[in-house]
Design an enzyme around this catalytic site. Structure first.
Site, PDB file in Angstrom:
ATOM      1  N   LYS A  84     123.779  63.908  64.399  1.00 37.99           N
ATOM      2  CA  LYS A  84     123.030  65.125  64.074  1.00 37.99           C
ATOM      3  C   LYS A  84     122.261  65.583  65.314  1.00 37.99           C
ATOM      4  O   LYS A  84     121.551  64.800  65.947  1.00 37.99           O
ATOM      5  CB  LYS A  84     122.043  64.861  62.930  1.00 37.99           C
ATOM      6  CG  LYS A  84     122.724  64.731  61.572  1.00 37.99           C
ATOM      7  CD  LYS A  84     121.737  64.324  60.499  1.00 37.99           C
ATOM      8  CE  LYS A  84     120.785  65.429  60.121  1.00 37.99           C
ATOM      9  NZ  LYS A  84     119.854  64.982  59.024  1.00 37.99           N
TER      10      LYS A  84
HETATM   11  O1  G3P Z   1     117.569  65.926  56.239  1.00 36.34           O
HETATM   12  C1  G3P Z   1     116.541  66.877  56.295  1.00 36.34           C
HETATM   13  C2  G3P Z   1     116.573  67.906  55.242  1.00 36.34           C
HETATM   14  O2  G3P Z   1     117.172  67.366  54.124  1.00 36.34           O
HETATM   15  C3  G3P Z   1     115.213  68.493  54.982  1.00 36.34           C
HETATM   16  O3  G3P Z   1     114.860  68.336  53.660  1.00 36.34           O
HETATM   17  O4  G3P Z   1     113.404  68.324  51.718  1.00 36.34           O
HETATM   18  O5  G3P Z   1     112.392  67.943  53.975  1.00 36.34           O
HETATM   19  O6  G3P Z   1     113.218  70.201  53.330  1.00 36.34           O
HETATM   20  P1  G3P Z   1     113.383  68.722  53.146  1.00 36.34           P
END
Ligand code: G3P
Length: 204
Positions: A84
């Protein structure tokens, strides 16, 4: 159509592995820190617990540092690892260098279809758009997935939709054209359940 676990918590990974239908694990530096591990350690452990793809996000400060980090982690399991790389101009250039070497690169922290277009140009294996964050900050995460799917048509770059908060949002992005999704364990479990299903089981 793959469903990935978004976590570096090894208990979550074990539970996901037991389910049998989870196709791998996406991690990021925050999830790794929350699990009390370092990134490379987390990848090594996750590879042992679950079959399928494992996503590792590079963290080194310099471009050359990130390139070396990507090569080192990718080489631990080339058929299973996706590196990533956050979507910035210098990182698109880095992703091009790495994909030319055969390293699978997933552009992450994608907020726009323009970034998706560039990811297709550099031959990324995936883009990870942050759907709920896009809705919060820019207005329409699901619409952005639709646009990303349109600009990536004809390329081999897949959309793994991330930052999803509800079963409805998961289904909306799949309908909008995301091939894959990555979500936390609690949301994976929620996908399977509905109160009315439980009611029907009791009734019948
Ligand atoms: O892997 C990162 C992405 O899933 C961000 O998720 O829930 O922190 O917006 P969130």
């Amino acid at each position: 159509m793959a469903l990935f676990l978004d976590s570096a918590n090894l208990q979550d990974v074990r539970r996901a592995a037991e389910l049998g239908f989870v196709a791998g694990v996406t991690t990021n530096p925050t999830l790794v820190a929350r699990a009390g591990l370092n990134g490379k350690q987390a990848v090594r452990e996750i590879l042992k617990i679950i079959d399928g793809s494992v996503f590792y996000q590079v963290t080194e400060n310099s471009i050359d540092g990130r390139a070396a980090e990507a090569r080192e982690v990718f080489d631990t399991a080339p058929e299973r690892i996706h590196i990533k790389i956050p979507a910035t101009l210098e990182n698109f250039a880095l992703a091009k260098r790495l994909t030319d070497e055969g390293i699978h690169c997933a552009m992450t922290a994608v907020y726009t279809a323009a970034q998706a277009y560039l990811a297709g140009q550099v031959g990324a294996t995936y883009i990870a758009p942050y759907v709920h964050r896009i809705t919060t900050h820019l207005g329409d995460g699901v619409g952005t997935i639709r646009d990303c799917a349109a600009v990536l048509q004809g390329t081999s770059t897949r959309i793994v939709a991330a930052s999803l908060k509800s079963p409805d949002e998961v289904i909306a992005v799949i309908i909008a054209g995301a091939q894959d999704v990555t979500i936390p364990l609690d949301l994976i479990l929620q996908l399977a359940e509905h109160d009315l299903s439980q009611q029907a089981i009791r009734d019948f």
